[in-house]
Design a protein around this motif. Structure first.
Motif, PDB file in Angstrom:
ATOM      1  N   UNK A 129      66.751  -9.098  19.238  1.00  0.00           N
ATOM      2  CA  UNK A 129      65.654 -10.386  18.675  1.00  0.00           C
ATOM      3  C   UNK A 129      64.912  -9.184  18.015  1.00  0.00           C
ATOM      4  N   UNK A 130      64.199  -8.238  18.594  1.00  0.00           N
ATOM      5  CA  UNK A 130      63.411  -6.631  17.364  1.00  0.00           C
ATOM      6  C   UNK A 130      63.505  -7.073  16.192  1.00  0.00           C
ATOM      7  N   UNK A 131      64.620  -6.423  15.589  1.00  0.00           N
ATOM      8  CA  UNK A 131      65.213  -6.608  14.725  1.00  0.00           C
ATOM      9  C   UNK A 131      65.578  -8.202  13.988  1.00  0.00           C
ATOM     10  N   UNK A 132      65.756  -9.016  14.227  1.00  0.00           N
ATOM     11  CA  UNK A 132      66.044 -10.206  13.761  1.00  0.00           C
ATOM     12  C   UNK A 132      64.546 -10.829  13.031  1.00  0.00           C
ATOM     13  N   UNK A 133      64.066 -10.281  13.447  1.00  0.00           N
ATOM     14  CA  UNK A 133      62.193 -10.748  13.442  1.00  0.00           C
ATOM     15  C   UNK A 133      61.808 -10.067  12.004  1.00  0.00           C
ATOM     16  N   UNK A 134      61.567  -9.088  12.491  1.00  0.00           N
ATOM     17  CA  UNK A 134      61.739  -7.935  11.349  1.00  0.00           C
ATOM     18  C   UNK A 134      62.608  -7.756   9.882  1.00  0.00           C
ATOM     19  N   UNK A 135      64.185  -8.577  10.061  1.00  0.00           N
ATOM     20  CA  UNK A 135      64.470  -9.096   9.187  1.00  0.00           C
ATOM     21  C   UNK A 135      64.154 -10.154   8.197  1.00  0.00           C
ATOM     22  N   UNK A 136      63.639 -11.031   9.341  1.00  0.00           N
ATOM     23  CA  UNK A 136      63.197 -12.150   8.836  1.00  0.00           C
ATOM     24  C   UNK A 136      61.989 -12.442   8.186  1.00  0.00           C
ATOM     25  N   UNK A 137      60.935 -11.019   8.432  1.00  0.00           N
ATOM     26  CA  UNK A 137      59.324 -11.014   7.628  1.00  0.00           C
ATOM     27  C   UNK A 137      60.381 -10.329   6.593  1.00  0.00           C
ATOM     28  N   UNK A 138      61.079  -9.047   6.201  1.00  0.00           N
ATOM     29  CA  UNK A 138      61.392  -8.635   4.980  1.00  0.00           C
ATOM     30  C   UNK A 138      62.428  -8.925   4.240  1.00  0.00           C
ATOM     31  N   UNK A 139      63.070  -9.795   4.883  1.00  0.00           N
ATOM     32  CA  UNK A 139      64.699 -10.487   4.122  1.00  0.00           C
ATOM     33  C   UNK A 139      64.577 -12.296   3.633  1.00  0.00           C
ATOM     34  N   UNK A 140      63.276 -12.598   4.462  1.00  0.00           N
ATOM     35  CA  UNK A 140      63.097 -13.846   3.996  1.00  0.00           C
ATOM     36  C   UNK A 140      64.417 -14.709   4.501  1.00  0.00           C
ATOM     37  N   UNK A 141      63.914 -15.803   2.690  1.00  0.00           N
ATOM     38  CA  UNK A 141      65.633 -16.684   3.055  1.00  0.00           C
ATOM     39  C   UNK A 141      66.868 -16.169   3.127  1.00  0.00           C
ATOM     40  N   UNK A 142      66.967 -14.809   1.693  1.00  0.00           N
ATOM     41  CA  UNK A 142      67.885 -13.928   2.392  1.00  0.00           C
ATOM     42  C   UNK A 142      68.647 -13.517   3.273  1.00  0.00           C
ATOM     43  N   UNK A 143      68.207 -13.889   4.422  1.00  0.00           N
ATOM     44  CA  UNK A 143      68.639 -13.535   5.914  1.00  0.00           C
ATOM     45  C   UNK A 143      69.471 -14.633   6.435  1.00  0.00           C
ATOM     46  N   UNK A 144      70.211 -14.460   6.402  1.00  0.00           N
ATOM     47  CA  UNK A 144      71.585 -15.707   7.301  1.00  0.00           C
ATOM     48  C   UNK A 144      72.011 -15.796   8.420  1.00  0.00           C
ATOM     49  N   UNK A 145      71.788 -16.526   9.419  1.00  0.00           N
ATOM     50  CA  UNK A 145      71.827 -17.047  10.871  1.00  0.00           C
ATOM     51  C   UNK A 145      73.539 -17.207  10.721  1.00  0.00           C
ATOM     52  N   UNK A 146      74.179 -17.046  11.740  1.00  0.00           N
ATOM     53  CA  UNK A 146      75.160 -17.593  12.125  1.00  0.00           C
ATOM     54  C   UNK A 146      75.539 -17.790  13.753  1.00  0.00           C
ATOM     55  N   UNK A 147      76.628 -18.143  14.000  1.00  0.00           N
ATOM     56  CA  UNK A 147      76.576 -17.948  16.009  1.00  0.00           C
ATOM     57  C   UNK A 147      75.474 -18.622  16.510  1.00  0.00           C
ATOM     58  N   UNK A 148      74.714 -19.444  16.351  1.00  0.00           N
ATOM     59  CA  UNK A 148      73.410 -19.647  17.209  1.00  0.00           C
ATOM     60  C   UNK A 148      72.301 -18.518  16.962  1.00  0.00           C
ATOM     61  N   UNK A 149      72.436 -18.062  15.849  1.00  0.00           N
ATOM     62  CA  UNK A 149      71.450 -16.769  15.754  1.00  0.00           C
ATOM     63  C   UNK A 149      71.570 -15.390  16.171  1.00  0.00           C
ATOM     64  N   UNK A 150      73.004 -15.282  16.662  1.00  0.00           N
ATOM     65  CA  UNK A 150      74.243 -14.321  17.585  1.00  0.00           C
ATOM     66  C   UNK A 150      74.622 -12.995  16.532  1.00  0.00           C
ATOM     67  N   UNK A 151      74.291 -14.087  15.151  1.00  0.00           N
ATOM     68  CA  UNK A 151      74.828 -13.140  14.360  1.00  0.00           C
ATOM     69  C   UNK A 151      74.528 -12.987  13.008  1.00  0.00           C
ATOM     70  N   UNK A 152      73.455 -11.907  12.500  1.00  0.00           N
ATOM     71  CA  UNK A 152      72.801 -12.164  11.264  1.00  0.00           C
ATOM     72  C   UNK A 152      73.410 -11.276  10.216  1.00  0.00           C
ATOM     73  N   UNK A 153      73.128 -11.498   8.554  1.00  0.00           N
ATOM     74  CA  UNK A 153      74.032 -11.044   7.948  1.00  0.00           C
ATOM     75  C   UNK A 153      72.822 -10.902   6.394  1.00  0.00           C
ATOM     76  N   UNK A 154      72.708 -10.076   5.965  1.00  0.00           N
ATOM     77  CA  UNK A 154      71.550 -10.319   4.773  1.00  0.00           C
ATOM     78  C   UNK A 154      72.223 -10.346   3.437  1.00  0.00           C
ATOM     79  N   UNK A 155      72.265 -10.758   2.710  1.00  0.00           N
ATOM     80  CA  UNK A 155      72.818 -12.024   1.256  1.00  0.00           C
ATOM     81  C   UNK A 155      73.854 -11.362   1.181  1.00  0.00           C
TER      82      UNK A 155
END
Length: 159
Positions: free
Chosen positions: A9-35
């Motif tokens: 969750x802490x990593x997700x918050x950081x990635x959201x701040x730094x990558x914004x719309x380039x951060x993709x969430x899948x599987x109900x927010x349990x999988x994150x990829x960066x563009x």
């Protein structure tokens, strides 16, 4: 909630701040990829998984050092990556992802391969170096906070 899930969750918050719309969430927010970078992280009840393309490594919260997962993920973001693809004819049957360490050497993240390939053909390799996705200095403070958190035996229980 287990410690590895809180770290995610802490990593997700950081990635959201730094990558914004380039951060993709899948599987109900349990999988994150960066563009289209190939870098991803996921979480489930028992582990964090850090990956680059098909290559990935699992870090179980009871059996592995979660701090190593945090290190590997942030190294994927902030350091060079060497991707070696192995071919038999035109068919890529194996891929190895490595991350540069602090002294210019590469540490293997993982190797992925398929069993069905034309094994009788000559093997060729193709190596590419990919630059860091974000400068370490831009996220140093946040990385150190998450690493510090990962080193402590803190667990939050949800009600």
């Amino acid at each position: 909630m287990k410690k590895h899930q809180l770290i995610f969750d802490k990593i997700k918050k950081l990635l959201s701040e730094k990558f914004g719309t380039d951060l993709d969430e899948y599987e109900e927010g349990t999988h994150l990829s960066i563009g289209d970078s190939g870098i991803w992280i996921s979480v489930d009840d028992s582990e964090l998984t850090v990956g680059y393309g098909m290559n990935h490594r699992h870090y179980h919260y009871e059996y592995n050092d979660i701090n190593e997962a945090v290190d590997d993920f942030f190294n994927l973001l902030t350091r060079k990556k060497r991707i070696t693809e192995f071919y038999k004819g035109k068919y890529a049957y194996k891929s190895k992802a490595e991350i540069e360490n602090g002294i210019g050497e590469f540490k293997e993240l993982s190797t992925s391969l398929t069993w069905l390939f034309p094994y009788w053909k000559r093997t060729r390799t193709k190596v590419k170096i990919e630059q860091n996705l974000i400068d370490y200095a831009r996220i140093k403070k946040e990385i150190l906070e998450i690493k510090n958190y990962a080193q402590h035996d803190i667990c939050a229980h949800s009600s």
